[in-house]
Design a protein around this motif. Structure first.
Motif, PDB file in Angstrom:
ATOM      1  N   ASP A  53       0.838  -1.217   0.000  1.00  0.00           N
ATOM      2  CA  ASP A  53       0.000   0.000   0.000  1.00  0.00           C
ATOM      3  C   ASP A  53       0.863   1.253   0.000  1.00  0.00           C
ATOM      4  O   ASP A  53       0.614   2.188  -0.755  1.00  0.00           O
ATOM      5  CB  ASP A  53      -0.922   0.007   1.227  1.00  0.00           C
ATOM      6  N   LYS A  54       1.884   1.256   0.838  1.00  0.00           N
ATOM      7  CA  LYS A  54       2.790   2.410   0.937  1.00  0.00           C
ATOM      8  C   LYS A  54       3.480   2.681  -0.401  1.00  0.00           C
ATOM      9  O   LYS A  54       3.680   3.835  -0.792  1.00  0.00           O
ATOM     10  CB  LYS A  54       3.822   2.144   2.034  1.00  0.00           C
ATOM     11  N   LEU A  55       3.851   1.610  -1.101  1.00  0.00           N
ATOM     12  CA  LEU A  55       4.559   1.734  -2.377  1.00  0.00           C
ATOM     13  C   LEU A  55       3.597   1.795  -3.570  1.00  0.00           C
ATOM     14  O   LEU A  55       4.032   1.800  -4.718  1.00  0.00           O
ATOM     15  CB  LEU A  55       5.529   0.563  -2.551  1.00  0.00           C
ATOM     16  N   GLU A  56       2.303   1.848  -3.283  1.00  0.00           N
ATOM     17  CA  GLU A  56       1.258   1.902  -4.305  1.00  0.00           C
ATOM     18  C   GLU A  56       1.348   0.735  -5.282  1.00  0.00           C
ATOM     19  O   GLU A  56       1.331   0.903  -6.507  1.00  0.00           O
ATOM     20  CB  GLU A  56       1.279   3.240  -5.036  1.00  0.00           C
ATOM     21  N   ASP A  91       5.202 -16.896  -5.495  1.00  0.00           N
ATOM     22  CA  ASP A  91       4.334 -16.757  -4.330  1.00  0.00           C
ATOM     23  C   ASP A  91       3.515 -15.471  -4.387  1.00  0.00           C
ATOM     24  O   ASP A  91       2.311 -15.490  -4.157  1.00  0.00           O
ATOM     25  CB  ASP A  91       5.153 -16.811  -3.047  1.00  0.00           C
ATOM     26  N   PHE A  92       4.179 -14.357  -4.721  1.00  0.00           N
ATOM     27  CA  PHE A  92       3.483 -13.070  -4.797  1.00  0.00           C
ATOM     28  C   PHE A  92       4.028 -12.273  -5.977  1.00  0.00           C
ATOM     29  O   PHE A  92       5.230 -12.225  -6.203  1.00  0.00           O
ATOM     30  CB  PHE A  92       3.676 -12.262  -3.505  1.00  0.00           C
ATOM     31  N   LEU A  93       3.118 -11.665  -6.698  1.00  0.00           N
ATOM     32  CA  LEU A  93       3.463 -10.781  -7.799  1.00  0.00           C
ATOM     33  C   LEU A  93       3.038  -9.382  -7.384  1.00  0.00           C
ATOM     34  O   LEU A  93       1.918  -9.190  -6.908  1.00  0.00           O
ATOM     35  CB  LEU A  93       2.702 -11.215  -9.055  1.00  0.00           C
ATOM     36  N   LEU A  94       3.948  -8.429  -7.516  1.00  0.00           N
ATOM     37  CA  LEU A  94       3.608  -7.033  -7.229  1.00  0.00           C
ATOM     38  C   LEU A  94       3.436  -6.300  -8.547  1.00  0.00           C
ATOM     39  O   LEU A  94       4.310  -6.365  -9.421  1.00  0.00           O
ATOM     40  CB  LEU A  94       4.704  -6.368  -6.395  1.00  0.00           C
ATOM     41  N   CYS A  95       2.309  -5.620  -8.684  1.00  0.00           N
ATOM     42  CA  CYS A  95       1.987  -4.866  -9.898  1.00  0.00           C
ATOM     43  C   CYS A  95       1.649  -3.442  -9.518  1.00  0.00           C
ATOM     44  O   CYS A  95       1.241  -3.164  -8.390  1.00  0.00           O
ATOM     45  CB  CYS A  95       0.770  -5.479 -10.596  1.00  0.00           C
ATOM     46  N   ASP A  96       1.778  -2.526 -10.499  1.00  0.00           N
ATOM     47  CA  ASP A  96       1.301  -1.169 -10.253  1.00  0.00           C
ATOM     48  C   ASP A  96      -0.221  -1.180 -10.395  1.00  0.00           C
ATOM     49  O   ASP A  96      -0.834  -2.225 -10.652  1.00  0.00           O
ATOM     50  CB  ASP A  96       1.993  -0.157 -11.169  1.00  0.00           C
ATOM     51  N   TYR A  97      -0.846  -0.021 -10.237  1.00  0.00           N
ATOM     52  CA  TYR A  97      -2.308   0.029 -10.267  1.00  0.00           C
ATOM     53  C   TYR A  97      -2.891  -0.258 -11.645  1.00  0.00           C
ATOM     54  O   TYR A  97      -4.081  -0.530 -11.774  1.00  0.00           O
ATOM     55  CB  TYR A  97      -2.814   1.364  -9.725  1.00  0.00           C
ATOM     56  N   ASP A  98      -2.064  -0.205 -12.696  1.00  0.00           N
ATOM     57  CA  ASP A  98      -2.514  -0.592 -14.033  1.00  0.00           C
ATOM     58  C   ASP A  98      -2.240  -2.067 -14.319  1.00  0.00           C
ATOM     59  O   ASP A  98      -2.374  -2.517 -15.445  1.00  0.00           O
ATOM     60  CB  ASP A  98      -1.815   0.272 -15.096  1.00  0.00           C
ATOM     61  N   MET A  99      -1.813  -2.782 -13.286  1.00  0.00           N
ATOM     62  CA  MET A  99      -1.494  -4.209 -13.347  1.00  0.00           C
ATOM     63  C   MET A  99      -0.288  -4.522 -14.239  1.00  0.00           C
ATOM     64  O   MET A  99      -0.161  -5.614 -14.789  1.00  0.00           O
ATOM     65  CB  MET A  99      -2.715  -5.045 -13.770  1.00  0.00           C
ATOM     66  N   ASN A 100       0.609  -3.555 -14.368  1.00  0.00           N
ATOM     67  CA  ASN A 100       1.892  -3.811 -15.011  1.00  0.00           C
ATOM     68  C   ASN A 100       2.789  -4.518 -13.992  1.00  0.00           C
ATOM     69  O   ASN A 100       2.841  -4.124 -12.825  1.00  0.00           O
ATOM     70  CB  ASN A 100       2.552  -2.500 -15.454  1.00  0.00           C
ATOM     71  N   ILE A 101       3.491  -5.511 -14.442  1.00  0.00           N
ATOM     72  CA  ILE A 101       4.330  -6.314 -13.556  1.00  0.00           C
ATOM     73  C   ILE A 101       5.513  -5.486 -13.061  1.00  0.00           C
ATOM     74  O   ILE A 101       6.211  -4.857 -13.848  1.00  0.00           O
ATOM     75  CB  ILE A 101       4.817  -7.580 -14.286  1.00  0.00           C
ATOM     76  N   LYS A 139      10.182 -12.944   9.964  1.00  0.00           N
ATOM     77  CA  LYS A 139      10.679 -11.911  10.880  1.00  0.00           C
ATOM     78  C   LYS A 139      11.424 -10.813  10.127  1.00  0.00           C
ATOM     79  O   LYS A 139      11.666  -9.746  10.658  1.00  0.00           O
ATOM     80  CB  LYS A 139      11.579 -12.537  11.934  1.00  0.00           C
ATOM     81  N   GLU A 140      11.789 -11.099   8.889  1.00  0.00           N
ATOM     82  CA  GLU A 140      12.501 -10.129   8.045  1.00  0.00           C
ATOM     83  C   GLU A 140      11.523  -9.082   7.529  1.00  0.00           C
ATOM     84  O   GLU A 140      10.452  -9.410   7.012  1.00  0.00           O
ATOM     85  CB  GLU A 140      13.138 -10.887   6.878  1.00  0.00           C
ATOM     86  N   ASP A 141      11.873  -7.820   7.671  1.00  0.00           N
ATOM     87  CA  ASP A 141      11.049  -6.740   7.141  1.00  0.00           C
ATOM     88  C   ASP A 141      11.174  -6.765   5.614  1.00  0.00           C
ATOM     89  O   ASP A 141      12.270  -6.594   5.071  1.00  0.00           O
ATOM     90  CB  ASP A 141      11.522  -5.392   7.711  1.00  0.00           C
ATOM     91  N   PRO A 142      10.083  -6.972   4.888  1.00  0.00           N
ATOM     92  CA  PRO A 142      10.189  -7.076   3.433  1.00  0.00           C
ATOM     93  C   PRO A 142      10.401  -5.738   2.725  1.00  0.00           C
ATOM     94  O   PRO A 142      10.803  -5.719   1.565  1.00  0.00           O
ATOM     95  CB  PRO A 142       8.847  -7.693   3.028  1.00  0.00           C
ATOM     96  N   GLU A 143      10.162  -4.641   3.422  1.00  0.00           N
ATOM     97  CA  GLU A 143      10.248  -3.344   2.749  1.00  0.00           C
ATOM     98  C   GLU A 143      11.651  -3.027   2.232  1.00  0.00           C
ATOM     99  O   GLU A 143      11.785  -2.639   1.059  1.00  0.00           O
ATOM    100  CB  GLU A 143       9.745  -2.208   3.657  1.00  0.00           C
ATOM    101  N   PRO A 144      12.731  -3.176   3.019  1.00  0.00           N
ATOM    102  CA  PRO A 144      14.061  -2.834   2.487  1.00  0.00           C
ATOM    103  C   PRO A 144      14.457  -3.609   1.223  1.00  0.00           C
ATOM    104  O   PRO A 144      14.887  -2.984   0.248  1.00  0.00           O
ATOM    105  CB  PRO A 144      14.996  -3.120   3.664  1.00  0.00           C
TER     106      PRO A 144
END
Length: 155
Positions: A53-56, A91-101, A139-144
């Motif tokens: 959410d933070k990274l949109e 496991d997880f795919l992150l896309c922008d709001y236009d669903m671009n990979i 336990k690892e923060d995934p953000e960095p």
């Protein structure tokens, strides 16, 4: 007029109708799962959600590799190359709001220590390169590591 051929045809039609009836009323052996994710994946999803959410970014879980990569046109032995990816997923795919990979995330655990898993991981590493982020521990923060991967992609 001989009635025997007509009886045979009628019996054949009856057999076909019975077969169709049985097929239409056959119970399928499937049942709906309660969730798409394992408990570990759900725990990670809950951690990942605020970061995305933070990274949109949108999160798409358990995406089949063959749905996010293509085999180049004209490739020899196309089926051989497709077979290598058709049953694999990220496991997880992150896309922008236009669903671009944007990025792929693999949640690694002890199961990734087998020889087969190492071969699968090596293939995914080769396919996705810097777009693949591996998370070993909940336990690892995934953000960095996600932010670092985004910077490498100049996003």
């Amino acid at each position: 007029m001989d009635i025997l051929p007509w009886v045979g045809i009628a019996l054949l039609i009856l057999a076909i109708l019975i077969w169709i009836y049985i097929r239409l009323h056959e119970k399928l052996p499937y049942e709906l799962n309660e969730t798409i994710l394992t408990e570990r994946e759900r725990s990670f999803y809950r951690i990942l959600r605020p970061v995305a959410d933070k990274l949109e970014l949108q999160i798409c879980p358990k995406v089949r590799v063959a749905d996010i990569v293509s085999i180049k046109k004209g490739t020899r032995d196309w089926q051989k190359w497709f077979n290598k990816i058709r049953s694999k997923h990220v496991d997880f795919l992150l896309c922008d709001y236009d669903m671009n990979i944007v990025l792929m995330i693999e949640l690694d655990d002890r199961s990734h220590e087998t020889e087969r898993a190492k071969r699968n991981d090596a293939l995914k590493n080769a396919i996705f390169g810097e777009r693949l982020v591996r998370i070993r521990s909940l336990k690892e923060d995934p953000e960095p590591p996600i932010v670092a991967a985004l910077k490498k992609l100049d996003r």
